[in-house]
Design an enzyme around this catalytic site. Structure first.
Site, PDB file in Angstrom:
ATOM      1  N   LYS A  48       0.822  -1.212   0.000  1.00  8.01           N
ATOM      2  CA  LYS A  48       0.000   0.000   0.000  1.00  8.01           C
ATOM      3  C   LYS A  48       0.861   1.270   0.000  1.00  8.01           C
ATOM      4  O   LYS A  48       2.074   1.234   0.179  1.00  8.01           O
ATOM      5  CB  LYS A  48      -0.939  -0.010   1.200  1.00  8.01           C
ATOM      6  CG  LYS A  48      -1.972  -1.131   1.155  1.00  8.01           C
ATOM      7  CD  LYS A  48      -2.850  -1.019  -0.080  1.00  8.01           C
ATOM      8  CE  LYS A  48      -4.040  -1.966  -0.050  1.00  8.01           C
ATOM      9  NZ  LYS A  48      -3.689  -3.379  -0.179  1.00  8.01           N
ATOM     10  N   ASN A  49       0.215   2.415  -0.185  1.00  4.85           N
ATOM     11  CA  ASN A  49       0.939   3.684  -0.276  1.00  4.85           C
ATOM     12  C   ASN A  49       1.714   4.000   0.986  1.00  4.85           C
ATOM     13  O   ASN A  49       2.774   4.625   0.929  1.00  4.85           O
ATOM     14  CB  ASN A  49      -0.046   4.820  -0.580  1.00  4.85           C
ATOM     15  CG  ASN A  49      -0.582   4.769  -1.988  1.00  4.85           C
ATOM     16  OD1 ASN A  49      -0.714   3.700  -2.566  1.00  4.85           O
ATOM     17  ND2 ASN A  49      -0.904   5.923  -2.545  1.00  4.85           N
TER      18      ASN A  49
END
Length: 386
Positions: free
Chosen positions: A189-190
């Site tokens: 994920k970011n």
């Protein structure tokens, strides 16, 4: 996965770490308290400040966040809950684990998320009791418009913001004013922690409820019980789950959060460069560009291609790893058995688009030369098809 694991391959993802992550973990270990405690509380405060949210409750995963929020709605068993079919299986499992019934909503082919029209069509088949909306790839959905289309109150809408950190609509970050927005800190994920999730909410009651529910419904966690002057006594006022975040995860998360703005800036640069490299490639549909008032998080760079599976194989042979997000829930055996053929056949745009989707490598450490390799291999594969 390290950059040196496959010298000849551009990996789909390399997890990014802030410079002081190791030091943050060491501080937690030195403190002698590694489960839910002061670092978790500090992470919740830090992430709430980043989002501009009233409350953040850290949990074990985005999937458990979704389930906790749905359970907290106290809906009758079997109540219908709208959800896109183009979503991760965990989001559908959360509805089922909460004792509720998924109802599928189709998507808009450009944004890859449900539109007011597709939500209204799904709501016309069955009056929904609640809805899960998803920020596919980092595109921030118009929650207010979808809520109105479903005929629901905002307190019956849960946002799957697993792809959402860094996204905004109308200048408001995803999760800043939500009744319930669920985030993921999975390794790809970011803002990666490895595992973990969080619930952002503007509702005091929901925050109190899910904070207890993440630890079996206990009125006090162990840290508060063993603070000086604390008591071993606690109550269980609601049935919950084992879904807490640890202080080790929270320490990593606090360090990662400091690097997130720069990582988001870099993602934006890479997306703009992909657009330039791939513009005009035959048969290729690029992701929808940012619209007025919409700030994309760019968790994924999803293109649409003909003959997708063969192109994946050709890219792999050229040393480029890719992925697909997602196999629709309506294509999964377990959900087909639960939902039935008629419900699974209610999302024709999803069925069509899902066969064309391809996610290209996108992460802050993606080197220009590797991005060139990705684009060149994809363009060559497309041109070979005329």
């Amino acid at each position: 996965m390290s950059a040196s694991t496959h010298q000849s391959t551009v990996p789909f993802n390399i997890t990014s770490f802030a410079d002081d992550v190791a030091g943050a973990v060491g501080q937690v270990l030195d403190s002698g308290w590694v489960t839910t405690g002061p670092q978790t509380a500090a992470f919740e405060k830090d992430f709430a400040a980043y989002l501009g949210a009233a409350h953040v409750v850290a949990v074990a995963s985005c999937t458990t966040a979704l389930e906790l929020c749905l359970r907290a709605l106290d809906l009758p068993p079997g109540s219908p809950v709208l959800t896109p079919s183009l979503t991760f299986c965990g989001a559908v499992n959360a509805i089922l684990h909460a004792g509720l019934r998924p109802v599928l909503a189709d998507i808009d082919a450009d944004t890859l998320v449900p539109s007011p029209a597709t939500v209204a069509a799904a709501a016309a088949r069955v009056r929904p009791a609640a809805m899960v909306v998803q920020n596919q790839g980092g595109y921030p959905v118009d929650v207010a418009a979808l809520t109105e289309a479903a005929g629901l109150d905002r307190t019956k809408v849960v946002e799957d913001a697993a792809h959402g950190p860094g996204a905004a609509r109308g200048g408001a970050p995803v999760g800043s004013s939500s009744f319930a927005a669920c985030f993921s800190f999975y390794a790809t994920k970011n803002m990666p922690i490895g595992e973990g999730g969080a619930i952002a909410t503007s509702d005091d009651g929901l925050a109190d409820r899910v904070r207890a529910m993440r630890l079996h419904g206990m009125s006090k966690d162990s840290w508060r019980r063993y603070l000086p002057g604390g008591s071993w006594r606690y109550d269980v006022r609601t049935v919950g789950l084992k879904a807490n975040m640890t202080d080790i995860q929270a320490g990593i998360g606090r360090a990662q959060l400091t690097a997130l703005p720069e990582w988001q800036r870099r993602r934006g640069e890479l997306v703009a460069r992909y657009d330039e490299l791939l513009l005009g490639a035959p048969g290729l549909v690029l992701p929808q560009r940012e619209l007025a008032g919409v700030q994309h998080a760019w968790h994924l760079y999803q293109v649409r291609v003909p003959d997708r599976d063969a192109i994946i194989a050709e890219l792999e042979a050229a040393g480029v790893s890719t992925s697909v997000h997602f196999i629709p829930a309506s294509h999964m055996t377990a959900y087909q058995e639960i939902l039935g053929a008629e419900e699974c056949g209610s999302v024709p745009v999803t069925d069509r688009v899902a066969e064309e989707l391809l996610s290209l490598p996108l992460y802050p450490g993606l080197a220009p030369g590797d991005q060139d390799r990705v684009a060149a291999a994809l363009v060559e594969a497309l041109r070979a098809r005329g």
